[in-house]
Design a protein around this motif. Structure first.
Motif, PDB file in Angstrom:
ATOM      1  N   GLY A 140       0.242  -1.411   0.077  1.00 17.22           N
ATOM      2  CA  GLY A 140       0.293  -0.108   0.074  1.00 17.22           C
ATOM      3  C   GLY A 140       0.883   1.668   0.174  1.00 17.22           C
ATOM      4  N   TYR A 141       2.298   0.804  -0.114  1.00 11.57           N
ATOM      5  CA  TYR A 141       2.970   2.198   0.258  1.00 11.57           C
ATOM      6  C   TYR A 141       3.539   2.813  -1.206  1.00 11.57           C
ATOM      7  CZ  TYR A 141       2.046   2.576   5.015  1.00 11.57           C
ATOM      8  OH  TYR A 141       1.519   2.403   6.718  1.00 11.57           O
ATOM      9  N   PHE A 142       4.431   3.700  -1.517  1.00 10.22           N
ATOM     10  CA  PHE A 142       4.638   4.403  -2.872  1.00 10.22           C
ATOM     11  C   PHE A 142       6.466   4.226  -2.629  1.00 10.22           C
ATOM     12  CE2 PHE A 142       1.158   3.936  -5.749  1.00 10.22           C
ATOM     13  CZ  PHE A 142       0.827   4.277  -4.933  1.00 10.22           C
ATOM     14  N   GLY A 143       7.100   3.154  -3.405  1.00 10.64           N
ATOM     15  CA  GLY A 143       8.725   4.871  -3.803  1.00 10.64           C
ATOM     16  C   GLY A 143       8.655   4.543  -5.198  1.00 10.64           C
ATOM     17  N   ASP A 144       9.824   5.696  -5.782  1.00  3.74           N
ATOM     18  CA  ASP A 144       9.522   5.848  -6.747  1.00  3.74           C
ATOM     19  C   ASP A 144      11.021   6.860  -7.500  1.00  3.74           C
ATOM     20  OD1 ASP A 144       9.538   7.179  -9.506  1.00  3.74           O
ATOM     21  OD2 ASP A 144       8.014   9.418  -7.895  1.00  3.74           O
ATOM     22  N   SER A 145      12.163   5.633  -7.830  1.00  2.00           N
ATOM     23  CA  SER A 145      13.415   6.852  -8.548  1.00  2.00           C
ATOM     24  C   SER A 145      13.566   6.244 -10.193  1.00  2.00           C
ATOM     25  CB  SER A 145      13.988   5.848  -7.805  1.00  2.00           C
ATOM     26  OG  SER A 145      14.448   4.842  -7.161  1.00  2.00           O
ATOM     27  N   SER A 146      14.484   7.427 -10.566  1.00  2.00           N
ATOM     28  CA  SER A 146      15.382   6.356 -11.362  1.00  2.00           C
ATOM     29  C   SER A 146      16.778   7.199 -11.960  1.00  2.00           C
ATOM     30  CB  SER A 146      13.898   7.879 -12.808  1.00  2.00           C
ATOM     31  OG  SER A 146      14.162   8.807 -12.838  1.00  2.00           O
ATOM     32  N   ARG A 147      16.604   5.836 -12.889  1.00  2.00           N
ATOM     33  CA  ARG A 147      18.288   6.199 -13.535  1.00  2.00           C
ATOM     34  C   ARG A 147      18.556   6.626 -14.182  1.00  2.00           C
ATOM     35  NH1 ARG A 147      20.137   1.209  -9.943  1.00  2.00           N
ATOM     36  NH2 ARG A 147      19.532   1.274  -7.882  1.00  2.00           N
ATOM     37  N   MET A 148      19.690   7.054 -15.096  1.00  2.22           N
ATOM     38  CA  MET A 148      20.486   7.488 -16.398  1.00  2.22           C
ATOM     39  C   MET A 148      20.655   6.034 -16.662  1.00  2.22           C
ATOM     40  SD  MET A 148      18.398   9.249 -17.452  1.00  2.22           S
ATOM     41  CE  MET A 148      19.483   9.703 -18.988  1.00  2.22           C
ATOM     42  N   PHE A 149      20.825   5.286 -18.013  1.00  2.19           N
ATOM     43  CA  PHE A 149      21.905   3.848 -18.588  1.00  2.19           C
ATOM     44  C   PHE A 149      22.286   4.732 -19.666  1.00  2.19           C
ATOM     45  CE2 PHE A 149      18.659   2.052 -15.696  1.00  2.19           C
ATOM     46  CZ  PHE A 149      19.189   1.397 -14.660  1.00  2.19           C
ATOM     47  N   GLU A 150      23.458   4.466 -19.534  1.00  2.00           N
ATOM     48  CA  GLU A 150      24.578   5.204 -20.661  1.00  2.00           C
ATOM     49  C   GLU A 150      24.715   3.264 -21.386  1.00  2.00           C
ATOM     50  OE1 GLU A 150      27.983   6.489 -20.000  1.00  2.00           O
ATOM     51  OE2 GLU A 150      27.225   8.537 -18.904  1.00  2.00           O
ATOM     52  N   ILE A 151      24.030   3.235 -22.951  1.00  4.14           N
ATOM     53  CA  ILE A 151      24.396   2.140 -23.089  1.00  4.14           C
ATOM     54  C   ILE A 151      25.359   2.055 -24.615  1.00  4.14           C
ATOM     55  CG2 ILE A 151      22.958   0.663 -25.317  1.00  4.14           C
ATOM     56  CD1 ILE A 151      21.602   1.190 -22.593  1.00  4.14           C
TER      57      ILE A 151
END
Ligand code: MF3
Ligand code: CO
Ligand code: CO
Length: 287
Positions: A140-151
């Motif tokens: 019921g709880y929320f976590g939010d994150s993002s990352r950049m990836f170099e291909i």
């Protein structure tokens, strides 16, 4: 005999032993001309424990993406990793079906700023930079994150944009103290971005998070120092700067209604943390 008044935060504790001291402090700061957060923006200990767990799971999902992402994969393959890893960990991908979003995660490549939709037709190729933005619901709880990836091998210009965008997020995270202002976030982010010749997207920003994907307050990345509400212990929110190599302007794809592109087709990068304000500064809950 009368029972003591219970705290508004629903901790079950007596008000005097819970948020009374904070309320008194906020009342004084308000009299001194500051804008203060609403009670709704302040989480109790039980909620923080639940959000912490959701954030831990969300970080693990991005770790799984990080181990597997490579050239030749499609953005739909990234979506599949997120679906399977989230399920394995007992969570739910929050993006799927959110306001009609059709996939479990956002994958934003090169000149896509954010909200890119995973697709079987989009193959990741050497030199691409990709943002993977993941939000997980756990108990019921929320976590939010993002990352950049170099291909594979990425050119120096793109590498610098990815690095400086991460620095924008890290500088704000390290410098903010309790009772600083919301606008200080935008001050730290935009100062570092502009010093490097970049522009900051204004239409989208961070947000309160934890009991829902998007809560108040809106977190601008171009705010002014000393402006906006105070950031007080118990607040959980994201910082997620979107930094463009060229101009700041963006537009929404009129066919899918979601994908946000840079107007001038320049590269864009983004990193995001879910953060908890503590008595000692910001704690990273999901990265
Ligand atoms: N994770 C995004 C954020 O940082 C929200 C994505 S909403 C979606 O706020 F619908 F596009 F998935
Ligand atoms: Co996000
Ligand atoms: Co967010």
């Amino acid at each position: 005999m009368h029972s003591k008044q219970k705290c508004w935060c629903k901790s079950g504790k007596a008000y005097e032993e819970c948020h009374k001291a904070l309320d008194n402090k906020l009342e004084l700061l308000k009299k001194q001309g500051n804008n203060v957060p609403t009670h709704k923006m302040i989480k109790n200990e039980k909620q923080i424990a639940g959000i912490r767990e959701a954030c831990r799971v969300n970080t693990l999902v991005l770790d799984a993406v990080e181990r597997q992402i490579r050239a030749g994969m499609t953005t739909e393959d990234i979506n599949k990793i997120v679906v399977e890893e989230t399920k394995k960990l007992g969570g739910i991908p929050a993006c799927l079906g959110y306001e009609g979003f059709p996939k479990a995660v956002c994958t934003s490549v090169n000149n896509v700023v954010c909200h890119g939709i995973p697709s079987k037709k989009q193959v990741l190729k050497e030199g691409d930079i990709v943002n993977v933005d993941c939000t997980t619901i756990f108990k019921g709880y929320f976590g939010d994150s993002s990352r950049m990836f170099e291909i594979g091998n990425v050119d120096e210009r793109a590498k610098k944009l990815v690095r400086v965008t991460k620095e924008c997020l890290d500088i704000a995270t390290k410098n903010l103290k309790p009772f600083d202002h919301l606008g200080d976030i935008g001050y730290y982010v935009s100062t570092h971005a502009r010093e490097n010749g970049y522009s900051v997207v204004v239409e989208l920003g961070g947000h309160g998070v934890g009991l829902a994907m998007h809560e108040d307050p809106f977190v601008s990345h171009v705010g002014k120092r000393g402006q906006g509400i105070l950031l007080v212990p118990g607040m959980v929110f994201t910082i997620e700067p979107m930094i463009n190599e060229g101009r700041a302007g963006v537009f929404v794809d009129e066919n899918d209604g979601w994908t946000i592109f840079t107007e001038d087709e320049s590269l864009s990068a983004q990193w995001e943390y879910t953060l908890l304000m503590t008595e000692n500064g910001l704690e990273i809950l999901s990265k």
